[in-house]
Design a protein around this motif. Structure first.
Motif, short mmCIF file in Angstrom:
data_model
loop_
_atom_site.label_atom_id
_atom_site.label_comp_id
_atom_site.label_asym_id
_atom_site.label_seq_id
_atom_site.Cartn_x
_atom_site.Cartn_y
_atom_site.Cartn_z
N LEU A 15 -10.00 -50.96 30.33
CA LEU A 15 -10.41 -51.46 29.01
C LEU A 15 -10.77 -50.33 28.05
N THR A 25 -6.86 -48.42 26.58
CA THR A 25 -6.88 -48.94 25.20
C THR A 25 -6.83 -47.78 24.20
N GLN A 83 -3.83 -46.69 21.44
CA GLN A 83 -4.14 -46.89 20.02
C GLN A 83 -4.27 -45.63 19.18
N THR A 127 -13.45 -43.85 22.85
CA THR A 127 -13.13 -45.29 22.99
C THR A 127 -13.61 -45.78 24.35
N SER A 136 -4.81 -56.72 27.96
CA SER A 136 -4.92 -55.53 27.13
C SER A 136 -3.83 -54.51 27.51
N GLY A 181 -0.66 -53.30 25.11
CA GLY A 181 -0.37 -51.90 24.83
C GLY A 181 1.04 -51.51 25.25
N VAL A 213 -13.18 -55.01 22.74
CA VAL A 213 -11.76 -54.81 23.10
C VAL A 213 -10.89 -55.62 22.13
N SER A 215 -10.73 -53.98 18.80
CA SER A 215 -9.83 -52.82 18.72
C SER A 215 -8.37 -53.27 18.56
N TRP A 216 -7.97 -54.35 19.24
CA TRP A 216 -6.58 -54.82 19.11
C TRP A 216 -6.33 -55.46 17.75
#
Ligand code: SF4
Length: 500
Positions: free
Chosen positions: A298, A302, A306, A367, A419, A423, A489, A492-493
């Protein structure tokens, strides 16, 4: 002493003793079960056991395919102008490896467990092959350290970002090829025809182990039947060296099928996808699993997916550059590191400076720290709220006064899986976009996936918390703390897909 059954090297094992009463109860159950016809899944499992040579052929075919996509492109010149991925082996290999292969291997873990490991994985097959010809040493104590899955996943993920593993075939060759060579060396030195590498050191082992706990199929071991059926004079040739008789879950099982039908007690079967996660308690929990889940999947993963799209990354890099220039420190602005330390492809104008590398590390680890510390804070709060209880119904809280209730964290496996898939599939869609192929419905699909993952994780978390014998207020507080922490989480997405 060795014997051979279906071309499998086998060894004798000890037989435990059981009481007549236990045998009687189990025999009755067995008679009932024998009256029922074997299910389709059971027959499929038995077929996997019987057709081992066919599975080996599949493995060698995958090895050949893997080597072709890994080695050949690494020695070809990079395309300088726009070319279609189906016209260029480098782009084709990139699309197959990272656009299709890897996301769907992850998805397969949730759907069918670690069948990838037991039937298709070229690295596992090669490690086992070299182990059959090697020194057959016992795995040393350092190798059996529980933190390897965490360390291996985090380090390969971060290193992969520094050398742009998704973009360049030399980088993929180094990371994947290096891992394969290491698997073969470890196989040659340790284990007797087993997969010691896969069991202890494979960088993907921890992720696969977590995700496969959600699979609705497993090789079920009926212990009562095992105890009462006739002893066989061979043991199961289990590649990851499991004690099959006491196997309770999917996390370490490679789903190779070699144990199917053993003593009529092992069969491929369906189960609830929640069963394994809900059955983990504070006796079977492993804090390394939660470290990998919170910090690795996570957090680190992530951040790794990103950073390249993030305006915060650009701001971070600019601020650092200004600070270094203001302090007359220019060494980190150089970009002369070789490609195997930092991305370095001057022909395609893609060169990382040391500052780029530092910024990537800072972004990913910030992050990871933000996500994991928030989740740990939630876990700590939930543990406090839930531990002040006198009577516990179905959860053993013997050690709760001195430890966090780590097993609540397993509820976030669905979120971690979603997640990862978001990605990895974003790479797929980026590659398809470069081909001017705009697939409709991507954004709604992403939202649906994220919402379903949260619903699933929320359901698992609530089921785990409900098992505690505390007031509803405490349960709601514990749930809110942990579930609320996980929303970072989603944030962030949402940032990545809708705001940046
Ligand atoms: S328990 Fe071992 S032998 Fe049986 S399916 Fe799993 S990995 Fe294969």
């Amino acid at each position: 002493m060795n014997e051979t059954k279906n071309n499998i090297a086998v060894t004798f094992i000890d037989e435990p003793q059981f009481t007549d009463a236990a045998k009687g109860v189990a025999k009755k159950e067995i008679v009932n079960q024998e009256l029922a016809a074997p299910s389709l899944l059971q027959r499929l499992g038995d077929l996997m056991q019987a057709k081992r040579s066919a599975i080996q052929k599949i493995q060698w075919f995958v090895v050949l395919f893997y080597f072709t996509l890994l080695i050949w492109p690494a020695f070809l010149p990079l395309p300088k102008d726009y070319v279609h991925f189906y016209d260029n082996l480098i782009l084709l290999a990139q699309f197959i490896f990272w656009g299709i292969w890897w996301p769907f291997v992850m998805l397969s873990m949730v759907l069918i467990g670690r069948v990838w490991c037991g039937v298709f994985c070229p690295e596992g097959a090669l490690s086992e092959w070299s182990s059959r010809r090697g020194l057959a040493r016992l795995a040393p104590r350092w190798m059996r350290w529980g933190g390897w899955p965490f360390v291996a996943f985090v380090s390969t993920t971060v290193y992969g970002q520094l050398i742009s593993v998704y973009e360049y075939p030399k980088a993929a060759f180094l990371i994947l090829g290096g891992s394969t060579v290491a698997a073969m060396i470890v196989g040659f030195i340790y284990g007797r025809g087993k997969r010691v590498w896969c069991r202890h050191l494979c960088p993907a082992n921890g992720v696969f182990s977590l995700l496969s706990r959600l699979a609705p199929v497993h090789f079920n071991v009926e212990t009562a039947k095992w105890k009462t059926t006739q002893r066989l004079n061979y043991a199961i040739d289990c590649p990851p060296i499991l004690n099959v008789r006491n196997k309770v879950g999917n996390s370490d099982c490679h789903m190779c099928g070699r144990c199917s039908g053993y003593r009529d007690a092992v069969k491929l079967d369906v189960r609830s996808p929640n069963q394994e996660v809900l059955s983990i308690n504070n006796k079977t929990q492993n804090p390394w699993d939660i470290a990998l889940l919170f910090f690795g999947l996570l957090g680190v993963a992530t951040g790794a997916f990103q950073w390249s799209a993030s305006p915060w990354f650009v701001q971070l890099k600019q601020s650092l550059a200004e600070w270094f220039i203001n302090h007359d420190y220019y060494a980190l602005l150089d970009s002369n590191a070789p490609w195997w330390i930092l991305t370095h492809y001057p022909d395609t104008n893609d060169v990382f400076s040391y500052l780029d590398g530092l910024s990537i590390l800072l972004y990913i680890f910030t992050t990871a720290l933000a996500v994991s510390s928030l989740l740990l804070l939630g876990l700590w709060f939930a543990s406090i709220v839930l531990k002040e209880t006198k009577n516990i119904s179905s959860v053993d809280l013997t050690n709760v006064k001195t430890a966090l209730i780590w097993h609540l964290g397993y509820a976030f496996i669905p979120l971690a899986g979603a997640s990862l898939f978001l990605g990895l599939s974003s790479l797929t869609f980026t590659m398809l976009k470069a081909e001017h192929l705009n697939i409709i419905g991507i954004m709604p699909a992403r939202i649906i996936l994220l919402v379903l993952a949260y619903l699933w994780s929320g359901y698992l978390l609530s089921k785990k918390i409900i098992a505690f014998n505390v007031s509803p207020t405490r349960k709601i507080l514990a749930f809110s703390a942990l579930f609320g922490a996980s929303l970072l989480v989603a944030f962030s997405w949402v940032e990545m897909f809708f705001i940046w």
